[in-house]
Design a protein around this motif. Structure first.
Motif, mmCIF file in Angstrom:
data_model
loop_
_atom_site.group_PDB
_atom_site.id
_atom_site.type_symbol
_atom_site.label_atom_id
_atom_site.label_comp_id
_atom_site.label_asym_id
_atom_site.label_seq_id
_atom_site.Cartn_x
_atom_site.Cartn_y
_atom_site.Cartn_z
ATOM 1 N N ARG A 103 0.383 -1.403 0.000
ATOM 2 C CA ARG A 103 -0.080 0.006 -0.620
ATOM 3 C C ARG A 103 1.199 0.706 0.158
ATOM 4 N NH1 ARG A 103 -1.240 3.867 3.482
ATOM 5 N NH2 ARG A 103 -0.351 2.510 5.494
ATOM 6 N N ILE A 104 1.686 0.952 0.736
ATOM 7 C CA ILE A 104 2.670 2.280 1.448
ATOM 8 C C ILE A 104 3.507 2.763 -0.624
ATOM 9 C CG2 ILE A 104 4.577 3.332 2.388
ATOM 10 C CD1 ILE A 104 3.940 1.572 4.627
ATOM 11 N N LEU A 105 4.268 2.337 -0.813
ATOM 12 C CA LEU A 105 5.080 1.969 -2.226
ATOM 13 C C LEU A 105 3.761 2.398 -3.468
ATOM 14 C CD1 LEU A 105 7.726 -0.694 -2.001
ATOM 15 C CD2 LEU A 105 7.792 1.880 -1.558
ATOM 16 N N ARG A 106 2.261 1.527 -3.169
ATOM 17 C CA ARG A 106 1.920 2.087 -4.357
ATOM 18 C C ARG A 106 1.639 3.269 -4.143
ATOM 19 N NH1 ARG A 106 -1.732 -1.363 -7.492
ATOM 20 N NH2 ARG A 106 0.758 -2.582 -7.670
ATOM 21 N N ARG A 107 1.048 3.922 -3.220
ATOM 22 C CA ARG A 107 1.197 5.453 -3.028
ATOM 23 C C ARG A 107 1.577 6.322 -3.071
ATOM 24 N NH1 ARG A 107 -1.342 6.749 2.777
ATOM 25 N NH2 ARG A 107 1.503 6.408 2.537
ATOM 26 N N ALA A 108 3.223 5.588 -3.227
ATOM 27 C CA ALA A 108 3.865 6.698 -3.533
ATOM 28 C C ALA A 108 4.587 6.710 -4.810
ATOM 29 C CB ALA A 108 5.369 5.884 -3.056
ATOM 30 N N LEU A 109 4.223 5.373 -5.959
ATOM 31 C CA LEU A 109 4.471 5.207 -7.356
ATOM 32 C C LEU A 109 3.078 6.677 -7.460
ATOM 33 C CD1 LEU A 109 4.983 1.179 -7.378
ATOM 34 C CD2 LEU A 109 6.910 3.594 -8.355
ATOM 35 N N ARG A 110 1.641 6.329 -7.155
ATOM 36 C CA ARG A 110 1.126 6.809 -8.028
ATOM 37 C C ARG A 110 1.300 8.151 -7.548
ATOM 38 N NH1 ARG A 110 -3.249 3.297 -5.730
ATOM 39 N NH2 ARG A 110 -4.437 2.070 -7.437
ATOM 40 N N ARG A 111 1.502 9.297 -6.564
ATOM 41 C CA ARG A 111 1.419 10.242 -6.500
ATOM 42 C C ARG A 111 2.778 11.002 -7.119
ATOM 43 N NH1 ARG A 111 4.171 9.677 -1.561
ATOM 44 N NH2 ARG A 111 2.310 9.944 -0.455
ATOM 45 N N ILE A 115 -1.543 8.930 -11.175
ATOM 46 C CA ILE A 115 -3.100 7.932 -10.903
ATOM 47 C C ILE A 115 -2.481 6.530 -11.662
ATOM 48 C CG2 ILE A 115 -4.854 7.585 -10.429
ATOM 49 C CD1 ILE A 115 -3.562 8.888 -7.644
ATOM 50 N N ASP A 116 -2.842 6.430 -13.092
ATOM 51 C CA ASP A 116 -2.968 5.777 -14.008
ATOM 52 C C ASP A 116 -1.756 5.059 -14.156
ATOM 53 O OD1 ASP A 116 -5.699 5.798 -13.839
ATOM 54 O OD2 ASP A 116 -5.857 6.667 -15.005
ATOM 55 N N TYR A 117 -0.556 4.872 -13.545
ATOM 56 C CA TYR A 117 1.113 5.694 -14.093
ATOM 57 C C TYR A 117 0.937 4.008 -15.287
ATOM 58 C CZ TYR A 117 1.864 2.309 -10.611
ATOM 59 O OH TYR A 117 2.713 0.698 -9.361
ATOM 60 N N ARG A 118 0.408 2.773 -14.642
ATOM 61 C CA ARG A 118 0.140 1.403 -15.328
ATOM 62 C C ARG A 118 -0.558 1.688 -16.497
ATOM 63 N NH1 ARG A 118 -0.676 -3.898 -11.043
ATOM 64 N NH2 ARG A 118 1.250 -3.704 -10.080
ATOM 65 N N SER A 119 -0.688 2.208 -17.264
ATOM 66 C CA SER A 119 -1.904 2.333 -18.245
ATOM 67 C C SER A 119 -0.622 2.705 -19.672
ATOM 68 C CB SER A 119 -3.140 3.335 -17.919
ATOM 69 O OG SER A 119 -2.936 5.224 -18.255
ATOM 70 N N SER A 120 0.120 3.357 -18.973
ATOM 71 C CA SER A 120 1.023 3.912 -19.924
ATOM 72 C C SER A 120 1.783 2.521 -20.682
ATOM 73 C CB SER A 120 1.545 4.735 -19.732
ATOM 74 O OG SER A 120 2.953 4.854 -18.352
ATOM 75 N N LEU A 121 1.673 1.690 -20.466
ATOM 76 C CA LEU A 121 2.722 0.416 -20.676
ATOM 77 C C LEU A 121 1.847 -0.543 -21.103
ATOM 78 C CD1 LEU A 121 3.968 0.825 -17.932
ATOM 79 C CD2 LEU A 121 4.196 -1.624 -17.025
ATOM 80 N N SER A 122 2.577 -1.046 -22.174
ATOM 81 C CA SER A 122 1.463 -2.084 -23.489
ATOM 82 C C SER A 122 0.602 -3.379 -22.655
ATOM 83 C CB SER A 122 2.537 -2.313 -23.968
ATOM 84 O OG SER A 122 3.489 -3.999 -23.430
#
Length: 423
Positions: A103-111, A115-122
């Motif tokens: 939870r902590i690291l996913r929140r850091a990545l989104r920050r 929020i939708d950073y994974r959508s930039s991946l194929s």
């Protein structure tokens, strides 16, 4: 069981309970101004905090065996049982804390990435990402081998003998455009350490998913004085750029990581591409880095903000690593600090540090990240892990495996962004 044997077993049980409560308390309590006792505290906190559930399981099993045998019916054994019970409550707390890493690291990545950073991946690369961790992994913390990964060992990248060798963790599956490369720089206070000892959970995980990972040795102090360490890291980057295509790697995308002294060297390398004083004799080599993930690094060797005045590294650095005082060579000391090289053109960076780090205090990471976020035009992600000690990700644990998943997210995002920019 004779009376003497009964007393011996009870005494051993009490001793183990006492050691358990000391280890559990060390992992829970943040204690740093310990001077000569700091290494002892670190080892107790590190091995207890990362292996909390494993400790809990063997302690409960031992207690059950002794209870069944009737060895818990005297006062000493019962006192030990009381200590174990307190320790078990703490171990459960530590396990829950480690499980919160996702939870902590996913929140850091989104920050840091959106929020939708994974959508930039194929879709293909999204499928390699993981959210959970496997008990089969963290229940065998020192089992590193993974299917589909082969290792090319002891390849020379410069003329420094054993200290200039590298290992390549090679994926079994091919990847269109070649494998992106991760360069791993080990820690050890600039004086000890080997390429085989650190970051294996991360490297095997990435190699299974189409990354080519390179782990290097470099010259160590006191045999070598700084900047020999960073010069070797730069030589390794130049070697990768010139040679990694022979192993299927993409020489145009090199990310770098490392912990402790390796965190210092990896962040310093990422921030100083082409800096002549760190590239003597190969000044024209391309040593740029496309992404960086420093773990619990030292970012300011001169401690300009007096973060650790009572636990200063200055004497050790002067005597062993720099082999000169700050007064004798202030320019060298200044240039050795990643904090001195923060600039707007820095590559994307994911800084990871534990709140309970005894050896490198978390305030140093906070200061570095603040400077990076103010200066860099690229993404700067900061993951601060409650309760995590120094070197927490050396072997598999719940915290380690969640962190490996998060780093994979960051590196895949960085590579996707790089590919988009190139196209």
């Amino acid at each position: 069981m004779t009376v003497v044997e009964h007393l011996l077993v009870s005494g051993i049980y009490f001793f183990l309970a006492l050691m358990s409560i000391i280890g559990t308390a060390s992992a829970i309590v943040q204690a740093r101004r310990l001077y000569w006792a700091a290494p002892l505290y670190f080892f107790a906190a590190w091995l207890t905090g990362e292996l909390a559930l494993i400790h809990l399981l063997w302690q409960v099993a031992l207690t059950a065996v002794l209870a069944f045998s009737g060895a818990l019916d005297n006062g000493l054994a019962q006192l030990g049982l009381g200590l174990f019970a307190l320790s078990w409550m703490g171990l459960v707390y530590l396990q829950i804390q480690a499980m919160d890493t996702q939870r902590i690291l996913r929140r850091a990545l989104r920050r840091g990435l959106g929020i939708d950073y994974r959508s930039s991946l194929s879709p293909e690369r999204q499928r390699v990402l993981e959210d959970g961790v496997r008990a089969s992994s963290w229940m065998k913390p020192f089992s590193m081998f993974r299917e589909g990964v082969r290792v090319h060992s002891h390849i020379s990248y410069a003329d420094g003998g054993k200290r200039n060798l590298l290992d390549i963790y090679h994926p079994h599956e091919s990847r269109e455009g070649g494998y992106p490369v991760l360069l791993q720089v080990h820690g050890g206070g600039w004086m000890i350490g080997e390429k085989e000892q650190q970051a294996k959970p991360l490297m095997y995980h990435l190699a299974q998913r189409g990354w080519l990972c390179v782990a290097i040795n470099y010259r160590l102090s006191p045999t070598a004085a700084f900047p020999a360490h960073i010069v070797d890291v730069k030589k390794a980057i130049a070697w990768v750029r010139d040679n990694i295509s022979q192993y299927g790697g993409n020489p145009d995308f090199i990310a770098i990581t490392g912990g402790s002294a390796g965190g210092h060297l990896s962040s310093l390398a990422a921030l100083t591409p082409g800096l002549a004083e760190f590239q003597p004799g190969f000044e024209e080599a391309d040593t740029s880095i496309q992404a960086a993930v420093p773990f619990y690094g030292v970012y300011d060797l001169i401690d300009r903000y007096e973060i650790r005045p009572e636990m200063s590294m200055e004497k050790m650095l002067s005597d062993k690593v720099m082999q000169c005082t700050r007064e004798e060579n202030p320019e060298l000391w200044e240039s050795s600090s990643p904090l001195a090289h923060v600039h707007e053109g820095a590559p994307p960076m994911f800084v990871i540090h534990g709140t309970h780090d005894t050896l490198v205090w978390v305030e140093e990471a906070r200061t570095f990240v603040s400077a990076m976020q103010n200066a860099s035009k690229q993404a700067v992600v900061y993951g601060e892990l409650p309760g995590a000690q120094h070197a927490f990700e050396v072997f598999h644990s719940v915290r380690t495996d969640h962190t490996v998943n998060a780093v994979t997210d960051f590196l895949e995002w960085s590579h996707a962004r790089w590919c988009d920019a190139r196209d």
